[in-house]
Design a protein around this motif. Structure first.
Motif, PDB file in Angstrom:
ATOM      1  N   LEU A  75      -4.773  -6.756   6.070  1.00 39.58           N
ATOM      2  CA  LEU A  75      -4.643  -5.855   4.925  1.00 39.58           C
ATOM      3  C   LEU A  75      -5.711  -4.752   4.968  1.00 39.58           C
ATOM      4  O   LEU A  75      -5.444  -3.604   4.632  1.00 39.58           O
ATOM      5  N   PHE A  76      -6.916  -5.124   5.378  1.00 42.00           N
ATOM      6  CA  PHE A  76      -8.002  -4.142   5.481  1.00 42.00           C
ATOM      7  C   PHE A  76      -7.679  -3.087   6.541  1.00 42.00           C
ATOM      8  O   PHE A  76      -7.939  -1.903   6.349  1.00 42.00           O
ATOM      9  N   LEU A  77      -7.093  -3.527   7.653  1.00 41.66           N
ATOM     10  CA  LEU A  77      -6.728  -2.602   8.728  1.00 41.66           C
ATOM     11  C   LEU A  77      -5.747  -1.536   8.251  1.00 41.66           C
ATOM     12  O   LEU A  77      -5.842  -0.377   8.628  1.00 41.66           O
ATOM     13  N   PHE A  78      -4.812  -1.932   7.433  1.00 37.96           N
ATOM     14  CA  PHE A  78      -3.790  -1.021   6.951  1.00 37.96           C
ATOM     15  C   PHE A  78      -4.031  -0.621   5.487  1.00 37.96           C
ATOM     16  O   PHE A  78      -3.086  -0.279   4.784  1.00 37.96           O
ATOM     17  N   SER A  79      -5.269  -0.661   5.055  1.00 37.72           N
ATOM     18  CA  SER A  79      -5.552  -0.415   3.642  1.00 37.72           C
ATOM     19  C   SER A  79      -5.134   0.980   3.186  1.00 37.72           C
ATOM     20  O   SER A  79      -4.609   1.135   2.081  1.00 37.72           O
ATOM     21  N   ASP A  80      -5.368   2.005   3.993  1.00 36.47           N
ATOM     22  CA  ASP A  80      -4.972   3.354   3.587  1.00 36.47           C
ATOM     23  C   ASP A  80      -3.463   3.459   3.396  1.00 36.47           C
ATOM     24  O   ASP A  80      -2.984   3.968   2.387  1.00 36.47           O
ATOM     25  N   GLN A  81      -2.711   2.944   4.383  1.00 41.38           N
ATOM     26  CA  GLN A  81      -1.261   2.994   4.291  1.00 41.38           C
ATOM     27  C   GLN A  81      -0.755   2.136   3.130  1.00 41.38           C
ATOM     28  O   GLN A  81       0.186   2.503   2.428  1.00 41.38           O
ATOM     29  N   LEU A  82      -1.388   1.010   2.946  1.00 44.99           N
ATOM     30  CA  LEU A  82      -0.996   0.100   1.867  1.00 44.99           C
ATOM     31  C   LEU A  82      -1.261   0.729   0.504  1.00 44.99           C
ATOM     32  O   LEU A  82      -0.405   0.675  -0.380  1.00 44.99           O
ATOM     33  N   GLN A  83      -2.435   1.343   0.345  1.00 44.19           N
ATOM     34  CA  GLN A  83      -2.755   2.001  -0.922  1.00 44.19           C
ATOM     35  C   GLN A  83      -1.777   3.136  -1.205  1.00 44.19           C
ATOM     36  O   GLN A  83      -1.306   3.295  -2.334  1.00 44.19           O
ATOM     37  N   GLU A  84      -1.489   3.912  -0.189  1.00 45.90           N
ATOM     38  CA  GLU A  84      -0.556   5.023  -0.370  1.00 45.90           C
ATOM     39  C   GLU A  84       0.823   4.512  -0.778  1.00 45.90           C
ATOM     40  O   GLU A  84       1.454   5.038  -1.694  1.00 45.90           O
ATOM     41  N   PHE A  85       1.286   3.455  -0.103  1.00 44.94           N
ATOM     42  CA  PHE A  85       2.597   2.873  -0.411  1.00 44.94           C
ATOM     43  C   PHE A  85       2.644   2.355  -1.842  1.00 44.94           C
ATOM     44  O   PHE A  85       3.582   2.600  -2.581  1.00 44.94           O
ATOM     45  N   ILE A  86       1.607   1.625  -2.220  1.00 42.63           N
ATOM     46  CA  ILE A  86       1.581   1.012  -3.549  1.00 42.63           C
ATOM     47  C   ILE A  86       1.401   2.064  -4.645  1.00 42.63           C
ATOM     48  O   ILE A  86       2.093   2.037  -5.665  1.00 42.63           O
ATOM     49  N   LEU A  87       0.490   2.993  -4.434  1.00 44.18           N
ATOM     50  CA  LEU A  87       0.202   3.980  -5.474  1.00 44.18           C
ATOM     51  C   LEU A  87       1.347   4.965  -5.695  1.00 44.18           C
ATOM     52  O   LEU A  87       1.539   5.449  -6.802  1.00 44.18           O
ATOM     53  N   GLY A  90       3.877   3.204  -8.035  1.00 48.13           N
ATOM     54  CA  GLY A  90       3.440   2.809  -9.367  1.00 48.13           C
ATOM     55  C   GLY A  90       2.594   1.554  -9.342  1.00 48.13           C
ATOM     56  O   GLY A  90       2.541   0.824  -8.356  1.00 48.13           O
ATOM     57  N   MET A  91       1.918   1.318 -10.455  1.00 51.07           N
ATOM     58  CA  MET A  91       0.992   0.191 -10.568  1.00 51.07           C
ATOM     59  C   MET A  91       1.706  -1.155 -10.529  1.00 51.07           C
ATOM     60  O   MET A  91       1.138  -2.152 -10.095  1.00 51.07           O
ATOM     61  N   THR A  92       2.951  -1.206 -10.956  1.00 54.18           N
ATOM     62  CA  THR A  92       3.705  -2.457 -10.960  1.00 54.18           C
ATOM     63  C   THR A  92       3.818  -3.025  -9.550  1.00 54.18           C
ATOM     64  O   THR A  92       3.692  -4.235  -9.360  1.00 54.18           O
ATOM     65  N   TRP A  93       4.030  -2.154  -8.565  1.00 50.48           N
ATOM     66  CA  TRP A  93       4.105  -2.611  -7.174  1.00 50.48           C
ATOM     67  C   TRP A  93       2.783  -3.220  -6.723  1.00 50.48           C
ATOM     68  O   TRP A  93       2.759  -4.238  -6.039  1.00 50.48           O
ATOM     69  N   GLY A  94       1.690  -2.576  -7.100  1.00 52.96           N
ATOM     70  CA  GLY A  94       0.368  -3.074  -6.718  1.00 52.96           C
ATOM     71  C   GLY A  94       0.071  -4.433  -7.303  1.00 52.96           C
ATOM     72  O   GLY A  94      -0.404  -5.340  -6.614  1.00 52.96           O
ATOM     73  N   ILE A  95       0.361  -4.573  -8.565  1.00 58.83           N
ATOM     74  CA  ILE A  95       0.128  -5.862  -9.228  1.00 58.83           C
ATOM     75  C   ILE A  95       1.056  -6.923  -8.644  1.00 58.83           C
ATOM     76  O   ILE A  95       0.626  -8.049  -8.366  1.00 58.83           O
ATOM     77  N   GLY A  96       2.306  -6.570  -8.437  1.00 60.51           N
ATOM     78  CA  GLY A  96       3.267  -7.511  -7.843  1.00 60.51           C
ATOM     79  C   GLY A  96       2.840  -7.968  -6.464  1.00 60.51           C
ATOM     80  O   GLY A  96       2.890  -9.151  -6.143  1.00 60.51           O
ATOM     81  N   PHE A  97       2.393  -7.008  -5.638  1.00 61.93           N
ATOM     82  CA  PHE A  97       1.927  -7.343  -4.288  1.00 61.93           C
ATOM     83  C   PHE A  97       0.738  -8.288  -4.346  1.00 61.93           C
ATOM     84  O   PHE A  97       0.688  -9.292  -3.636  1.00 61.93           O
TER      85      PHE A  97
END
Length: 133
Positions: A75-87, A90-97
């Motif tokens: 997750l740390f390796l792909f943190s930028d891509q993950l943050q971009e995808f989640i943000l 919306g916040m619901t995706w982030g909380i769900g993930f």
């Protein structure tokens, strides 16, 4: 509530003893007896090989500890891509993930330690049988 299974089992035994109910009716004891009976019927050289395999299972790293230790790094390796995808979704995706990830991680750790506990039980039974022979 926060006590382990061993203490809960003790309380169950204590309650049954106070109620004058035979310990032979306890499922956990019958399960151990069944395992003991099975291993008692096997030859010593076969039991030794089973013992070695059980020790391997107990001490082996397995997939679950690897998952637990590498998951956060992945997750740390792909943190930028993950943050971009989640943000962007919306916040619901982030909380769900986060909730799903923590649930999977927690269940995996519980499963791993339960498997180790069962391996320890089998090892102790086999060692007792081999020692008594």
């Amino acid at each position: 509530m926060f006590r382990g299974d061993a203490h809960k089992f003790y309380l169950k035994l204590k309650k049954m003893r106070e109620s004058d109910i035979s310990f032979h009716k306890i499922e956990e004891i019958n399960e151990v007896t069944e395992i003991q009976t099975f291993y008692s019927d096997l030859e010593s050289h076969t039991l030794e090989k089973i013992l070695y395999r059980m020790i391997k299972e107990k001490d082996g790293s397995g997939m679950i500890p690897i998952f637990v230790s590498t998951g956060p790094w992945l997750l740390f390796l792909f943190s930028d891509q993950l943050q971009e995808f989640i943000l962007t979704r919306g916040m619901t995706w982030g909380i769900g993930f986060a909730v799903i990830y923590v649930i999977i991680l927690t269940l995996s750790v519980i499963l791993h330690f339960r498997e180790k506990a069962w391996a320890s039980l089998h090892i102790a039974i086999i060692e007792d049988i081999l020692d008594s022979r």
